[in-house]
Design an enzyme around this catalytic site. Sequence first.
Site, PDB file in Angstrom:
ATOM      1  N   SER A 241       0.825  -1.217   0.000  1.00 54.37           N
ATOM      2  CA  SER A 241       0.000   0.000   0.000  1.00 54.37           C
ATOM      3  C   SER A 241       0.856   1.263   0.000  1.00 54.37           C
ATOM      4  CB  SER A 241      -0.975   0.007   1.180  1.00 54.37           C
ATOM      5  OG  SER A 241      -0.306  -0.232   2.399  1.00 54.37           O
ATOM      6  N   HIS A 271      -2.023  -8.885   1.938  1.00 53.93           N
ATOM      7  CA  HIS A 271      -1.712  -7.615   2.627  1.00 53.93           C
ATOM      8  C   HIS A 271      -2.879  -7.313   3.579  1.00 53.93           C
ATOM      9  CE1 HIS A 271       0.091  -3.843   3.432  1.00 53.93           C
ATOM     10  NE2 HIS A 271      -0.236  -3.157   2.356  1.00 53.93           N
ATOM     11  N   ARG A 327       2.873  -4.829  16.763  1.00 51.08           N
ATOM     12  CA  ARG A 327       1.487  -4.361  16.599  1.00 51.08           C
ATOM     13  C   ARG A 327       0.520  -5.439  17.097  1.00 51.08           C
ATOM     14  NH1 ARG A 327       1.709  -3.048  10.283  1.00 51.08           N
ATOM     15  NH2 ARG A 327       2.553  -5.168  10.369  1.00 51.08           N
ATOM     16  N   ASP A 373      -2.453  -8.433  11.645  1.00 52.50           N
ATOM     17  CA  ASP A 373      -3.815  -8.846  11.296  1.00 52.50           C
ATOM     18  C   ASP A 373      -4.322 -10.033  12.118  1.00 52.50           C
ATOM     19  OD1 ASP A 373      -3.929  -6.911   9.227  1.00 52.50           O
ATOM     20  OD2 ASP A 373      -2.677  -8.213   7.997  1.00 52.50           O
TER      21      ASP A 373
HETATM   22  N1  CMX Z   1       0.856 -19.832   5.930  1.00 49.56           N
HETATM   23  C1  CMX Z   1       1.291 -20.764   5.036  1.00 49.56           C
HETATM   24  N2  CMX Z   1       2.382 -20.607   4.270  1.00 49.56           N
HETATM   25  C2  CMX Z   1       3.095 -19.480   4.431  1.00 49.56           C
HETATM   26  C3  CMX Z   1       2.738 -18.485   5.365  1.00 49.56           C
HETATM   27  C4  CMX Z   1       1.567 -18.695   6.116  1.00 49.56           C
HETATM   28  N3  CMX Z   1       1.105 -17.773   6.981  1.00 49.56           N
HETATM   29  N4  CMX Z   1       3.639 -17.486   5.284  1.00 49.56           N
HETATM   30  C5  CMX Z   1       4.536 -17.835   4.341  1.00 49.56           C
HETATM   31  N5  CMX Z   1       4.185 -19.031   3.822  1.00 49.56           N
HETATM   32  C6  CMX Z   1       4.827 -19.730   2.711  1.00 49.56           C
HETATM   33  C7  CMX Z   1       4.756 -18.879   1.459  1.00 49.56           C
HETATM   34  O1  CMX Z   1       3.468 -18.968   0.861  1.00 49.56           O
HETATM   35  C8  CMX Z   1       5.881 -19.436   0.625  1.00 49.56           C
HETATM   36  O2  CMX Z   1       5.445 -20.651   0.083  1.00 49.56           O
HETATM   37  P1  CMX Z   1       5.844 -21.099  -1.418  1.00 49.56           P
HETATM   38  O3  CMX Z   1       7.346 -21.106  -1.426  1.00 49.56           O
HETATM   39  O4  CMX Z   1       5.224 -22.454  -1.548  1.00 49.56           O
HETATM   40  O5  CMX Z   1       5.265 -20.073  -2.334  1.00 49.56           O
HETATM   41  C9  CMX Z   1       6.944 -19.748   1.678  1.00 49.56           C
HETATM   42  O6  CMX Z   1       6.217 -19.885   2.942  1.00 49.56           O
HETATM   43  C10 CMX Z   1       7.984 -18.680   1.838  1.00 49.56           C
HETATM   44  O7  CMX Z   1       7.341 -17.433   2.093  1.00 49.56           O
HETATM   45  P2  CMX Z   1       8.057 -16.302   2.949  1.00 49.56           P
HETATM   46  O8  CMX Z   1       9.309 -15.907   2.227  1.00 49.56           O
HETATM   47  O9  CMX Z   1       8.185 -16.727   4.370  1.00 49.56           O
HETATM   48  O10 CMX Z   1       6.981 -15.151   2.934  1.00 49.56           O
HETATM   49  P3  CMX Z   1       6.720 -14.045   1.796  1.00 49.56           P
HETATM   50  O11 CMX Z   1       7.617 -12.887   2.067  1.00 49.56           O
HETATM   51  O12 CMX Z   1       6.751 -14.635   0.445  1.00 49.56           O
HETATM   52  O13 CMX Z   1       5.203 -13.657   2.093  1.00 49.56           O
HETATM   53  C11 CMX Z   1       3.330 -13.077   3.412  1.00 49.56           C
HETATM   54  C12 CMX Z   1       4.834 -12.885   3.210  1.00 49.56           C
HETATM   55  C13 CMX Z   1       2.847 -12.078   4.447  1.00 49.56           C
HETATM   56  C14 CMX Z   1       2.617 -12.766   2.089  1.00 49.56           C
HETATM   57  C15 CMX Z   1       3.054 -14.533   3.849  1.00 49.56           C
HETATM   58  O14 CMX Z   1       3.691 -14.772   5.103  1.00 49.56           O
HETATM   59  C16 CMX Z   1       1.584 -14.870   3.939  1.00 49.56           C
HETATM   60  O15 CMX Z   1       0.995 -15.235   2.924  1.00 49.56           O
HETATM   61  N6  CMX Z   1       0.947 -14.740   5.167  1.00 49.56           N
HETATM   62  C17 CMX Z   1      -0.467 -14.937   5.327  1.00 49.56           C
HETATM   63  C18 CMX Z   1      -1.229 -13.717   4.853  1.00 49.56           C
HETATM   64  C19 CMX Z   1      -1.059 -12.548   5.803  1.00 49.56           C
HETATM   65  O16 CMX Z   1      -1.208 -12.673   6.999  1.00 49.56           O
HETATM   66  N7  CMX Z   1      -0.789 -11.362   5.248  1.00 49.56           N
HETATM   67  C20 CMX Z   1      -0.716 -10.127   6.036  1.00 49.56           C
HETATM   68  C21 CMX Z   1       0.688  -9.555   6.157  1.00 49.56           C
HETATM   69  C22 CMX Z   1       0.684  -8.279   6.951  1.00 49.56           C
HETATM   70  C23 CMX Z   1       0.017  -7.157   6.187  1.00 49.56           C
HETATM   71  O17 CMX Z   1       0.524  -6.762   5.137  1.00 49.56           O
HETATM   72  O18 CMX Z   1      -1.036  -6.693   6.617  1.00 49.56           O
END
Ligand code: CMX
Length: 441
Positions: A241, A271, A327, A373
Amino acid sequence: MVQIKDKFKVKADELNATVKEILKEHGSDKIGEVTVAQVYQGMRGITGLVSETSLLDANEGIRFRGYSIPELREKLPKVNGGAEPLPEGLFYLMLIGELPDTEQVQELSGILARRSHVPNHVFATIDALPINTHPMTMFTTGVLALQTESLFAKAYADGINKKEYWGYMYEDALNLIARLPRVAAYIYRRKYKNNYHIQPNGMLDWAGNFAHMLGYEDEGFKELMRLYMTIHADHEGGNVSAHTTHLVGSALSDAYLSFAAGMTGLAGPLHGLANQEVIKWILAMQQELGGGTPTKEQIAAYVRKTLADGKVVPGYGHAVLRKTDPRFTAQMEFAKKHLPDDALVNIVWNVYETVPPILQELGKVKNPWPNVDAHSGALLVHYGLVEYEFYTVLFGVSRALGVLASLCWDRVMGQPLERPKSVTSEWMQLFVTGKAEASAE
Ligand code: CMX
């Protein structure tokens, strides 16, 4: 009293002189190297932006102008008798770089209250959308409809000197922040409360008045809104964002257009939308178990099922953070003080004890800890705000404080059009086999 705008310009002139010197003496110093993996994988860890308002440490979490969230909760001015910081104060801090006193925050609250009028065509535009439209789509549409009010866009069309851009951006930023709670509350009351709207109360602070317009008069909810609007405001410059707002703003799109673009990114489930997904996920788990409070074993089984179905566990993980998000901790402390026996909050705490080791077992998740979140929805449900599709709009209203303060800085520092270089995979194949050279263009 020195006007906030004048103070901002003085600070900006000082920083501009410093940056000029940095660029003169160190403009060609290297700050890091870019790997092929970073180019393909979301540009993680590439330092490529300057954002003055906050800085994220992977282990400690966010600091706003050097202040951590616990410090902000202690040091920022509060309403009389209140314990949570006033988000207007955080906006002042992000803009000016100094902690405001109570008088300065009250002045800002008054300025925002006086600028909060929303023209009728904005409500009519929202009304034109079907009632089942997602609140974030209504919100983004409402912000775009408000763009008719942009002073920057009018001044630019009339032809202004580029040295004057920042002043119009500043006015737009304040006007937009002032108006957002009204737009957001309108969406909430239209969609969930039979179109019965509540007029603003100009005597209240920005977040208190937002709670009032949403229809929540409980002082506990108002305090929650002050905390919520503070902790969601900024998370340095690279998140979707903030980065989108900055990127679109770099084309000299005004504050309304830039912020609306940022909100379309916040509306993504990886996000900001994750805050609704968390509650949806907990409710689905409860439904599957036939209601009641799930045990830690049942939570663990549901987490494993979520992962086996190829889904993420919402509220966990982060692109930069590597520890429990402060947070999350701030909200947990709020809950321990005000609603320690709440059933849903206790489920959130049990999820917190259960999820990290399971994510760790996967071996690929870089951060198994909760983000902001994971906790927010349960607090809102406690006070009666159960309509979880609305939660990301609350996040969005708060995020305006950070990204719009940053846009003011972008304009006052004359930040240029953002235009990184991209390549094709065909080019990459040539590059990795030594047949093409990296280009600076
Ligand atoms: N549940 C399951 N798998 C997860 C995970 C979770 N909460 N967090 C990371 N992973 C997975 C990724 O999907 C990725 O899998 P693949 O290699 O199969 O694609 C792997 O672990 C590596 O990811 P990462 O490097 O640890 O995390 P990223 O930087 O790629 O992604 C984020 C970060 C936030 C998108 C991810 O942790 C996620 O999807 N979390 C759940 C959604 C969420 O809570 N988002 C809110 C974030 C805060 C915000 O912006 O408000």
